[in-house]
Motif scaffolding. Structure first.
Motif, PDB file in Angstrom:
ATOM      1  N   UNK A  21      -1.454  -4.310  18.906  1.00 34.04           N
ATOM      2  CA  UNK A  21      -2.019  -5.356  18.064  1.00 34.04           C
ATOM      3  C   UNK A  21      -1.977  -4.820  16.658  1.00 34.04           C
ATOM      4  N   UNK A  22      -1.806  -5.703  15.668  1.00 35.50           N
ATOM      5  CA  UNK A  22      -1.588  -5.186  14.334  1.00 35.50           C
ATOM      6  C   UNK A  22      -2.212  -5.998  13.236  1.00 35.50           C
ATOM      7  N   UNK A  23      -1.738  -5.746  12.031  1.00 37.01           N
ATOM      8  CA  UNK A  23      -2.281  -6.397  10.855  1.00 37.01           C
ATOM      9  C   UNK A  23      -1.193  -6.840   9.910  1.00 37.01           C
ATOM     10  N   UNK A  24      -1.631  -7.333   8.761  1.00 36.99           N
ATOM     11  CA  UNK A  24      -0.716  -7.892   7.772  1.00 36.99           C
ATOM     12  C   UNK A  24      -1.017  -7.265   6.417  1.00 36.99           C
ATOM     13  N   UNK A  25      -0.201  -6.304   5.976  1.00 37.47           N
ATOM     14  CA  UNK A  25      -0.426  -5.716   4.654  1.00 37.47           C
ATOM     15  C   UNK A  25      -0.105  -6.717   3.561  1.00 37.47           C
ATOM     16  N   UNK A  26      -0.674  -6.498   2.400  1.00 41.78           N
ATOM     17  CA  UNK A  26      -0.488  -7.425   1.290  1.00 41.78           C
ATOM     18  C   UNK A  26       0.944  -7.411   0.759  1.00 41.78           C
ATOM     19  N   UNK A  27       1.696  -6.364   1.070  1.00 44.62           N
ATOM     20  CA  UNK A  27       3.088  -6.266   0.645  1.00 44.62           C
ATOM     21  C   UNK A  27       3.959  -5.947   1.858  1.00 44.62           C
ATOM     22  N   UNK A  28       5.191  -6.447   1.845  1.00 47.05           N
ATOM     23  CA  UNK A  28       6.111  -6.157   2.941  1.00 47.05           C
ATOM     24  C   UNK A  28       6.847  -4.839   2.747  1.00 47.05           C
ATOM     25  N   UNK A  29       6.653  -4.168   1.620  1.00 49.93           N
ATOM     26  CA  UNK A  29       7.301  -2.881   1.379  1.00 49.93           C
ATOM     27  C   UNK A  29       6.743  -1.837   2.341  1.00 49.93           C
TER      28      UNK A  29
ATOM     29  N   UNK B 215       6.454   1.273   2.058  1.00 53.87           N
ATOM     30  CA  UNK B 215       5.684   2.336   1.402  1.00 53.87           C
ATOM     31  C   UNK B 215       4.555   1.791   0.534  1.00 53.87           C
ATOM     32  N   UNK B 216       4.154   0.555   0.786  1.00 53.80           N
ATOM     33  CA  UNK B 216       3.025  -0.044   0.055  1.00 53.80           C
ATOM     34  C   UNK B 216       1.736   0.715   0.370  1.00 53.80           C
ATOM     35  N   UNK B 217       0.915   0.941  -0.640  1.00 51.44           N
ATOM     36  CA  UNK B 217      -0.366   1.625  -0.466  1.00 51.44           C
ATOM     37  C   UNK B 217      -1.435   0.613  -0.078  1.00 51.44           C
ATOM     38  N   UNK B 218      -1.719   0.513   1.228  1.00 52.73           N
ATOM     39  CA  UNK B 218      -2.709  -0.470   1.676  1.00 52.73           C
ATOM     40  C   UNK B 218      -4.136   0.071   1.585  1.00 52.73           C
ATOM     41  N   UNK B 219      -4.308   1.213   0.925  1.00 49.80           N
ATOM     42  CA  UNK B 219      -5.649   1.732   0.650  1.00 49.80           C
ATOM     43  C   UNK B 219      -6.054   1.460  -0.799  1.00 49.80           C
ATOM     44  N   UNK B 220      -5.418   0.489  -1.422  1.00 46.09           N
ATOM     45  CA  UNK B 220      -5.757   0.135  -2.802  1.00 46.09           C
ATOM     46  C   UNK B 220      -6.397  -1.254  -2.822  1.00 46.09           C
TER      47      UNK B 220
ATOM     48  N   UNK C 262      -8.299   0.766   3.286  1.00 46.00           N
ATOM     49  CA  UNK C 262      -8.034  -0.393   4.128  1.00 46.00           C
ATOM     50  C   UNK C 262      -8.121  -1.733   3.439  1.00 46.00           C
ATOM     51  N   UNK C 263      -8.288  -1.747   2.106  1.00 43.69           N
ATOM     52  CA  UNK C 263      -8.451  -3.026   1.399  1.00 43.69           C
ATOM     53  C   UNK C 263      -7.172  -3.859   1.385  1.00 43.69           C
ATOM     54  N   UNK C 264      -6.018  -3.216   1.557  1.00 41.40           N
ATOM     55  CA  UNK C 264      -4.758  -3.921   1.438  1.00 41.40           C
ATOM     56  C   UNK C 264      -4.193  -4.423   2.744  1.00 41.40           C
TER      57      UNK C 264
ATOM     58  N   UNK D 193      -6.098   3.871   5.849  1.00 39.14           N
ATOM     59  CA  UNK D 193      -7.282   4.551   6.365  1.00 39.14           C
ATOM     60  C   UNK D 193      -8.426   3.549   6.387  1.00 39.14           C
ATOM     61  N   UNK D 194      -8.570   2.874   7.528  1.00 38.94           N
ATOM     62  CA  UNK D 194      -9.630   1.876   7.696  1.00 38.94           C
ATOM     63  C   UNK D 194     -10.883   2.593   8.197  1.00 38.94           C
ATOM     64  N   UNK D 195     -12.026   2.381   7.566  1.00 42.12           N
ATOM     65  CA  UNK D 195     -13.242   3.080   7.992  1.00 42.12           C
ATOM     66  C   UNK D 195     -13.637   2.737   9.424  1.00 42.12           C
ATOM     67  N   UNK D 196     -14.087   3.753  10.172  1.00 47.35           N
ATOM     68  CA  UNK D 196     -14.596   3.539  11.523  1.00 47.35           C
ATOM     69  C   UNK D 196     -16.048   3.055  11.441  1.00 47.35           C
ATOM     70  N   UNK D 197     -16.730   2.796  12.569  1.00 47.39           N
ATOM     71  CA  UNK D 197     -18.099   2.273  12.512  1.00 47.39           C
ATOM     72  C   UNK D 197     -19.092   3.162  11.755  1.00 47.39           C
ATOM     73  N   UNK D 198     -18.774   4.458  11.639  1.00 50.70           N
ATOM     74  CA  UNK D 198     -19.672   5.349  10.901  1.00 50.70           C
ATOM     75  C   UNK D 198     -19.326   5.406   9.415  1.00 50.70           C
TER      76      UNK D 198
END
Length: 604
Positions: free
Chosen positions: A272-280, A282-287, A291-293, A324-329
């Motif tokens: 199961x997956x997600x959708x980054x804000x960019x299709x590149x 090497x997009x930085x999805x931690x910006x 995990x914001x991206x 890097x999506x934060x875990x429950x802690x």
């Protein structure tokens, strides 16, 4: 540097080691301790005197997902990745093909004493002819040669049902087609994990729920799951007798099991997956923050999986990301996906703490790498592809049509999707002249058609193998009657109900037009007053004869209204319908042109 191939002795040794590792996973004991922050000397450090290993050991985790039997380099847009440049522009890179993937993985492993290769499901299913024609035995053989250690199941592993999945795992000739070569199919050297897929009667997982990799004193556990919604996107026959449980609950359950067995370093393989804000890739999805991206199902799943799990390898959406999506802690945790079709692989460094037996997550690092085609081909993969292509050639090389340009499978409405819908409408009219329109699910269109010749057939020639790559599922074309009100509801189900978060825009046949207003929400995104058939508004009380494939006719892909049709009539399989349409409407002198993809007006 020339690519090297594993010997038969090495393959047997790998298989034995995996079996031993699996046994070790069932007998280890211990307890969980929190990982400590690393000192500057973390990595391949040693205790004073050099007689004992150091506290920290870097473990290489190579991973990929959604291969879908793409042994040969995928063509067109399916064989490219987008790279984000420092100046903000992008460029495309040709990528993929197991001959190149093998070379890249083997190069990446050089000098790594502790290396694991894992996958996130959909290794098989919806495969090109070279694999699909032989029930994906060629892909399993290729994965064995790639030295894959473990994978989760994906939804496409169930295309032919649990019994066929078991055969891919354990080996044996196909129950109907028999053996394809003089050697009986040996099955996968690696374990398929299906922790959340239960037998309806026994309530137990149909395959192993977890597996433990072990080398010397280092142990890493893997839990494998597919998306809970698999029954909604697979034919009813494929999931008959199976129950699919919640991903988070299942992973958390088996994380506790592994912890009790002393396995504290845990990786979840999640189809199961997600959708980054960019299709590149090497997009930085931690910006701007961790995990914001990225959005989509994996974001919520990752936030609820127990902190005992140290990293997530994901798939299904065919997207590329390293987040890097934060875990429950609230602690950052690596979540990765390597696009699809073998175009990328992910290289993650897990720093193992021998004192605690856990991963020191402050040191985890990861990146996606392109499977470029500028490296030597792996000779063993070239040999494997050649063997199966020789067997497939008499069927695959046959010309079934001619095109004047690329017919891509891209966009909300794709030219390839329109062509398939037109082919099914034509087939429907052969069965029943009263047929009004055809609807095609976007997920059933697996590729576009490329004008440039792939082999010796010549430019613009569509071969059976290329048609098979586009439509590999062998669904039938079904006719059903619906009221106009039901037809309107079907179109609204594209963007509402289970499809609200991730719309599934049906590809429509010529004559059906409407406006999709993405500035609105839910079902309102389909503008009712704009729906026209051959220029006339849909009459809610009238009856319309609609052609769909058998998957949609059963309510698949979140279209429950399509399961309510009446006056059913079953036609030929969808590939036959496409072949007949291409044959009837194209020739070497009058090739078919790409549809304009102008039937759906999109407002953004």
């Amino acid at each position: 540097m020339p690519a090297t191939s594993p010997t038969d002795q090495q393959r047997r040794r790998r298989r034995t080691n995996r079996l031993l590792a699996l046994a070790a996973g069932a007998t280890a004991v211990g307890a969980l301790t929190a990982a400590a922050a690393l000192p500057a000397s973390a990595g391949e450090s040693h205790q004073p005197g050099g007689h004992f290993p150091g506290r920290y050991q870097d473990v290489q985790l190579l991973s990929f997902n959604d291969l879908h039997g793409n042994l040969e380099p995928p063509s067109g847009s399916s064989g490219r990745v987008t790279e984000l440049q420092p100046d903000g522009t992008t460029k495309t890179i040709d990528a993929g093909g197991v001959e190149y993937l093998a070379t890249h993985l083997r190069k990446a492993r050089e000098g790594e004493k502790y290396s694991i290769t894992a996958a996130g499901g959909d290794m098989v299913g919806a495969s090109p002819l070279i694999s699909g024609l032989f029930h994906d035995e060629p892909t399993i053989e290729a994965l064995n040669e790639l030295d894959l250690d473990v994978t989760s199941v994906g939804n496409h592993e169930f295309d032919e049902g649990a019994r066929e999945l078991s055969r891919l795992q354990n080996g044996g000739c196909h129950p109907t087609d028999g053996c394809y070569t003089d050697t009986e199919f040996q099955g996968a050297d690696f374990p398929y994990l299906a922790a959340n897929v239960l037998d309806e009667k026994t309530k137990k997982p149909i395959l192993k729920p977890y597996w433990v990799w072990k080398k010397k004193d280092v142990k890493v556990g893997f839990i494998g799951v597919t998306l809970e919604g698999t029954p909604d996107i697979v034919s009813a026959d494929g999931v008959k007798g199976l129950v699919f449980k919640d991903e988070v609950e299942t992973i958390n359950k088996y994380a506790k099991v592994l912890q009790k067995q002393g396995v504290k370093s845990i990786v979840a393989l999640i189809h199961e997956g997600g959708f980054p804000a960019s299709t590149a890739y090497n997009y930085d999805c931690d910006a701007p923050g961790a995990g914001d991206g990225i959005s989509g199902p994996i974001a919520d799943i990752a936030k609820n999986i127990t902190p005992q799990v140290d990293a997530l390898v994901t798939g299904h959406t065919h997207a590329a990301y390293v987040c890097t999506i934060p875990d429950p802690s609230g602690k950052p945790r690596m979540v990765t996906s390597a696009a699809s079709f073998g175009r990328l692989y992910t290289d993650t460094t897990l720093t193992y703490d021998r004192w605690t037996g856990d991963i020191a997550r402050t040191a985890v690092k990861s990146a996606n790498h392109v499977v470029t085609r500028d490296v030597p081909k792996a000779p063993d993969m070239t040999e494997l592809i050649g063997k199966w292509n020789t067997l497939a050639a008499p069927i695959g090389n046959r010309a079934i049509g001619y095109i004047s340009a690329d017919i891509p499978n891209t966009g909300t409405e794709s030219p390839m999707g329109d062509l398939i819908a037109d082919a099914q409408l034509a087939h429907g009219k052969e069965l029943d002249p009263r047929t009004d329109l055809a609807l095609m699910n976007p997920g059933g269109v697996r590729a576009g058609l490329t004008y440039a010749a792939k082999g010796s057939e010549g430019d613009g020639v569509v071969t059976f193998a290329e048609g098979f790559t586009v439509q590999p599922f062998a669904n039938t074309v079904n006719l059903q009657d619906f009221t106009g009100a039901q037809l309107i509801q079907v179109l609204k189900e594209q963007v509402s109900g289970s499809n609200a978060a991730a719309p599934k825009i049906l590809q429509v046949s010529s004559g059906l037009t409407y406006t999709l207003d993405l500035t609105k929400t839910g079902a309102d995104r389909v503008v009712t007053d704009s729906i026209r058939l051959n220029g006339a508004a849909i009459d809610p009380s009238a009856t319309y004869r609609v052609a769909t494939n058998s998957f949609l006719a059963g309510g698949g892909d979140g279209f429950p209204t399509l399961a309510q049709g009446t006056n059913d009539l079953v036609g030929s399989d969808d590939l036959t319908a496409l072949e007949k349409y291409l044959t009837a409407n194209s020739s070497p002198t009058t090739p078919i042109a790409p549809p304009k993809a102008d039937r759906i007006t999109v407002v953004r």
